[in-house]
Scaffold this motif. Structure first.
Motif, PDB file in Angstrom:
ATOM      1  N   TYR A 222      46.071 -74.087-116.367  1.00 25.14           N
ATOM      2  CA  TYR A 222      45.038 -73.212-116.927  1.00 25.14           C
ATOM      3  C   TYR A 222      45.340 -71.769-116.535  1.00 25.14           C
ATOM      4  O   TYR A 222      45.375 -71.445-115.349  1.00 25.14           O
ATOM      5  CB  TYR A 222      43.636 -73.590-116.440  1.00 25.14           C
ATOM      6  N   TYR A 223      45.539 -70.951-117.565  1.00 29.80           N
ATOM      7  CA  TYR A 223      45.775 -69.536-117.342  1.00 29.80           C
ATOM      8  C   TYR A 223      44.811 -68.651-118.126  1.00 29.80           C
ATOM      9  O   TYR A 223      44.522 -67.532-117.709  1.00 29.80           O
ATOM     10  CB  TYR A 223      47.214 -69.174-117.737  1.00 29.80           C
ATOM     11  N   MET A 224      44.313 -69.124-119.253  1.00 23.52           N
ATOM     12  CA  MET A 224      43.544 -68.260-120.141  1.00 23.52           C
ATOM     13  C   MET A 224      42.760 -69.092-121.160  1.00 23.52           C
ATOM     14  O   MET A 224      42.987 -70.300-121.305  1.00 23.52           O
ATOM     15  CB  MET A 224      44.491 -67.341-120.909  1.00 23.52           C
ATOM     16  N   THR A 225      41.851 -68.423-121.845  1.00 20.52           N
ATOM     17  CA  THR A 225      41.225 -68.977-123.041  1.00 20.52           C
ATOM     18  C   THR A 225      41.699 -68.174-124.251  1.00 20.52           C
ATOM     19  O   THR A 225      42.191 -67.049-124.109  1.00 20.52           O
ATOM     20  CB  THR A 225      39.691 -68.908-122.956  1.00 20.52           C
TER      21      THR A 225
ATOM     22  N   PRO B  88      37.856 -66.935-115.630  1.00 20.36           N
ATOM     23  CA  PRO B  88      37.561 -68.023-114.697  1.00 20.36           C
ATOM     24  C   PRO B  88      36.546 -69.029-115.230  1.00 20.36           C
ATOM     25  O   PRO B  88      36.689 -70.237-115.013  1.00 20.36           O
ATOM     26  CB  PRO B  88      37.018 -67.296-113.461  1.00 20.36           C
ATOM     27  N   MET B  89      35.515 -68.548-115.953  1.00 23.88           N
ATOM     28  CA  MET B  89      34.506 -69.464-116.488  1.00 23.88           C
ATOM     29  C   MET B  89      35.116 -70.457-117.467  1.00 23.88           C
ATOM     30  O   MET B  89      34.633 -71.576-117.623  1.00 23.88           O
ATOM     31  CB  MET B  89      33.373 -68.684-117.140  1.00 23.88           C
ATOM     32  N   GLY B  90      36.187 -70.051-118.120  1.00 21.76           N
ATOM     33  CA  GLY B  90      36.856 -70.947-119.051  1.00 21.76           C
ATOM     34  C   GLY B  90      37.433 -72.171-118.375  1.00 21.76           C
ATOM     35  O   GLY B  90      37.569 -73.229-118.995  1.00 21.76           O
TER      36      GLY B  90
ATOM     37  N   LEU C 212      36.767 -75.939-119.560  1.00 24.98           N
ATOM     38  CA  LEU C 212      37.815 -76.901-119.897  1.00 24.98           C
ATOM     39  C   LEU C 212      37.686 -78.175-119.069  1.00 24.98           C
ATOM     40  O   LEU C 212      37.892 -79.283-119.584  1.00 24.98           O
ATOM     41  CB  LEU C 212      39.194 -76.274-119.706  1.00 24.98           C
ATOM     42  N   LEU C 213      37.344 -78.050-117.792  1.00 23.00           N
ATOM     43  CA  LEU C 213      37.128 -79.237-116.964  1.00 23.00           C
ATOM     44  C   LEU C 213      36.041 -80.130-117.573  1.00 23.00           C
ATOM     45  O   LEU C 213      36.192 -81.355-117.633  1.00 23.00           O
ATOM     46  CB  LEU C 213      36.735 -78.823-115.545  1.00 23.00           C
ATOM     47  N   ASN C 214      34.969 -79.530-118.031  1.00 24.97           N
ATOM     48  CA  ASN C 214      33.895 -80.301-118.666  1.00 24.97           C
ATOM     49  C   ASN C 214      34.354 -80.914-119.985  1.00 24.97           C
ATOM     50  O   ASN C 214      34.056 -82.082-120.278  1.00 24.97           O
ATOM     51  CB  ASN C 214      32.679 -79.407-118.897  1.00 24.97           C
TER      52      ASN C 214
ATOM     53  N   ASP D 222      38.157 -66.355-107.957  1.00 25.28           N
ATOM     54  CA  ASP D 222      37.204 -66.547-109.047  1.00 25.28           C
ATOM     55  C   ASP D 222      37.420 -67.880-109.761  1.00 25.28           C
ATOM     56  O   ASP D 222      36.460 -68.531-110.188  1.00 25.28           O
ATOM     57  CB  ASP D 222      37.295 -65.387-110.048  1.00 25.28           C
ATOM     58  N   HIS D 223      38.683 -68.299-109.870  1.00 29.15           N
ATOM     59  CA  HIS D 223      38.955 -69.591-110.515  1.00 29.15           C
ATOM     60  C   HIS D 223      38.566 -70.754-109.603  1.00 29.15           C
ATOM     61  O   HIS D 223      38.062 -71.783-110.078  1.00 29.15           O
ATOM     62  CB  HIS D 223      40.425 -69.676-110.921  1.00 29.15           C
ATOM     63  N   ILE D 224      38.772 -70.598-108.305  1.00 31.57           N
ATOM     64  CA  ILE D 224      38.350 -71.650-107.374  1.00 31.57           C
ATOM     65  C   ILE D 224      36.830 -71.775-107.370  1.00 31.57           C
ATOM     66  O   ILE D 224      36.281 -72.893-107.318  1.00 31.57           O
ATOM     67  CB  ILE D 224      38.900 -71.363-105.962  1.00 31.57           C
ATOM     68  N   LEU D 225      36.120 -70.660-107.460  1.00 29.08           N
ATOM     69  CA  LEU D 225      34.653 -70.705-107.542  1.00 29.08           C
ATOM     70  C   LEU D 225      34.196 -71.433-108.804  1.00 29.08           C
ATOM     71  O   LEU D 225      33.238 -72.218-108.774  1.00 29.08           O
ATOM     72  CB  LEU D 225      34.076 -69.286-107.521  1.00 29.08           C
ATOM     73  N   ALA D 226      34.895 -71.193-109.925  1.00 33.44           N
ATOM     74  CA  ALA D 226      34.552 -71.885-111.180  1.00 33.44           C
ATOM     75  C   ALA D 226      34.810 -73.379-111.049  1.00 33.44           C
ATOM     76  O   ALA D 226      34.018 -74.210-111.526  1.00 33.44           O
ATOM     77  CB  ALA D 226      35.357 -71.299-112.339  1.00 33.44           C
ATOM     78  N   MET D 227      35.900 -73.745-110.399  1.00 29.20           N
ATOM     79  CA  MET D 227      36.214 -75.158-110.156  1.00 29.20           C
ATOM     80  C   MET D 227      35.145 -75.796-109.275  1.00 29.20           C
ATOM     81  O   MET D 227      34.725 -76.936-109.513  1.00 29.20           O
ATOM     82  CB  MET D 227      37.594 -75.254-109.513  1.00 29.20           C
ATOM     83  N   LYS D 228      34.704 -75.060-108.260  1.00 33.21           N
ATOM     84  CA  LYS D 228      33.677 -75.573-107.352  1.00 33.21           C
ATOM     85  C   LYS D 228      32.374 -75.849-108.109  1.00 33.21           C
ATOM     86  O   LYS D 228      31.698 -76.858-107.873  1.00 33.21           O
ATOM     87  CB  LYS D 228      33.426 -74.574-106.228  1.00 33.21           C
ATOM     88  N   LYS D 229      32.019 -74.976-109.054  1.00 31.46           N
ATOM     89  CA  LYS D 229      30.820 -75.200-109.858  1.00 31.46           C
ATOM     90  C   LYS D 229      30.966 -76.452-110.718  1.00 31.46           C
ATOM     91  O   LYS D 229      30.002 -77.204-110.899  1.00 31.46           O
ATOM     92  CB  LYS D 229      30.539 -73.980-110.734  1.00 31.46           C
ATOM     93  N   ALA D 230      32.165 -76.665-111.255  1.00 28.04           N
ATOM     94  CA  ALA D 230      32.389 -77.870-112.066  1.00 28.04           C
ATOM     95  C   ALA D 230      32.186 -79.130-111.235  1.00 28.04           C
ATOM     96  O   ALA D 230      31.675 -80.144-111.733  1.00 28.04           O
ATOM     97  CB  ALA D 230      33.795 -77.847-112.658  1.00 28.04           C
TER      98      ALA D 230
END
Length: 467
Positions: free
Chosen positions: A301-304, A341-343, A347-349, A389-397
């Motif tokens: 994952y790099y971008m949307t 990062p929110m992307g 994508l995980l969802n 920021d990407h790790i924080l997004a992963m943590k929310k997932a």
């Protein structure tokens, strides 16, 4: 709450981008070895042989082949739980179709995996990472069913040799790149859709059979697929833009559909029917696809992307595919890739809702031009901010959405050559390597500011993200 106790923190590399030693110890040529250097933004020239007056970045890369012990020790200092790496197929079977494997190649990776074990690092091994043996081009590479059997000979060899040492395997790196860059994905020179879709089918079949062989040899083996994490937002609520976004999703995710569900989705079969594309399926193949579904999904994952009615669905390129739109809400990297990062959470969802399989992020990082200060330090706070920021997004997932994420191996923990251009100035690592775009330098390793930050992240199991 938070990351699981057994979460696999680490980093990821590819043999053709880090090892070098392109003909050492009996290794044969691969497709990656005949890709010339190029300037940023210019497609790399490809040849079927070696021009001795040209520069091929993979030939020396960052010399991880000879310096793997030093590099893995640095990974261990950061606290890695997992190291995702690849085996160069042409180190094991130099021509791809050899009857017997190259013992020196087998021994090399055995030493690499044992070095990982000394530090308690779990290797996750990609079997084919953008480097098809050049000797297979005489068959038409993956467009020819014979290559399935050559690949399975290779798989059985390494599954047997590394039984008990390697438990996590990935079959084909970013398998959906067959639709955007067929040469990289499978050594495909003739890029008409009939050829590429036949090649994709043969990789699906090879992967499914490899999963079955891996489970047969060792019931502890876990085999995953690897998806190039293309995901898109609609350009507007216009129904045509919404439909285009669905078409984009279908085009990319059908690879996951086949590897995770074991059959082609209806929309793809109807598309083949309209276009007159024939899938070379033989008796028993459908059963193999179903029997060889993967144990988990890994992805980069790099971008949307932003997609709409003016998007041409005939994409080219590795990651920065052209859709005709830019997202005005997102900043971009120095290479024009949207930073979102929110992307990642999105994508995980999307993937878990669709397939209900464990997920692992095996590539995520920021390519940037780093400056070495006069005192030798590299202050890469921009990389830390991106990863944080990407790790924080992963943590929310994980915390909010309940997504079962196995681990996170950022790309790439040490500076390596770029897959699409071969350049060194596009750096991702926590560890700087003194090499320039022309291959000049000492190859000395230096810890960046991000090295110490990631060490704290792993020590705290993702709770301490400050620097």
């Amino acid at each position: 709450m938070g990351f699981p106790k057994d979460f696999m923190w680490g980093g990821a590399t590819a043999a053709n981008q880090c090892e070098g030693a392109y003909l050492t110890d009996g290794k044969g040529l691969s497709t990656a070895d005949v890709m010339l250097a190029s300037k940023h933004g210019v497609p790399r020239e490809i040849t079927d042989g070696i021009d001795r007056n040209s520069f091929y970045p993979s030939h020396q890369a960052v010399d991880h082949y000879h310096r793997y012990k030093e590099d893995i020790a640095l990974f261990a200092e950061m606290g890695f739980k997992c190291y995702r790496l690849s085996i160069a197929w042409s180190r094991i079977f130099p021509n791809g179709d050899d009857h017997e494997p190259n013992e020196e190649g087998l021994r090399h990776y055995e030493e690499v995996f044992k070095t990982c074990a000394e530090y308690g690092i779990e290797p996750m091994v990609t079997l084919s990472h953008f480097e098809t043996p050049l000797g297979l081009l005489k068959y038409g590479s993956w467009a020819n069913r014979k290559v399935v059997d050559f690949f399975l000979r290779y798989c059985r060899t390494v599954f047997t040799r590394y039984k008990g040492i390697v438990r996590y395997w990935l079959t084909f790196n970013e398998i959906n790149v067959m639709s955007t860059k067929p040469w990289m994905a499978g050594g495909i020179v003739v890029e008409d859709e009939q050829t590429t879709m036949a090649a994709a089918f043969h990789q699906f079949l090879a992967s499914a059979k490899a999963v079955q062989i891996a489970h047969e040899i060792d019931s502890d083996n876990k085999v995953g697929m690897m998806y190039n994490g293309h995901v898109a937002y609609p350009a507007s609520p216009d129904p045509e833009d919404m439909q285009a976004t669905l078409d984009f999703t279908h085009k990319m995710l059908f690879y996951c559909d086949v590897q995770c569900r074991g059959y082609y989705p209806n929309h793809k079969l109807k598309e083949f029917e309209r276009k007159g594309i024939m899938i070379p399926m033989q008796e028993g193949d459908a059963e193999d696809l179903r029997a060889g579904t993967v144990d988990f999904i890994s992805f980069s994952y790099y971008m949307t992307h932003t997609v709409g009615k003016k998007t041409d669905m005939n994409f080219q390129g590795l990651n920065g595919v052209k859709t005709g739109y830019k997202n005005p809400h997102l900043a971009t990297s120095e290479w024009g890739w949207a930073i979102d990062p929110m992307g990642l959470r999105y994508l995980l969802n999307l993937l878990f809702d669709r397939y209900q399989l464990p997920l692992m992020i095996v590539e995520n990082g920021l390519g940037a031009i780093d400056k070495v200060e006069e005192d030798g330090t590299i202050k890469d706070s921009y990389r830390i901010e991106y990863l944080r920021d990407h790790i924080l997004a992963m943590k929310k997932a994980i915390d909010i959405d309940g997504i079962p994420v196995m681990g996170y191996t950022m790309w790439g923990p040490i500076d390596i050559i770029a897959a699409s251009t071969g350049e060194m100035k596009k750096r991702y690592g926590f560890i700087h390597v003194d090499v320039d775009d022309e291959g000049n330098g000492t190859h000395n390793r230096t810890k960046k500011e991000s090295f110490y930050w990631y060490k704290k992240v792993i020590e705290s199991n993702g709770e301490n993200l400050t620097w």
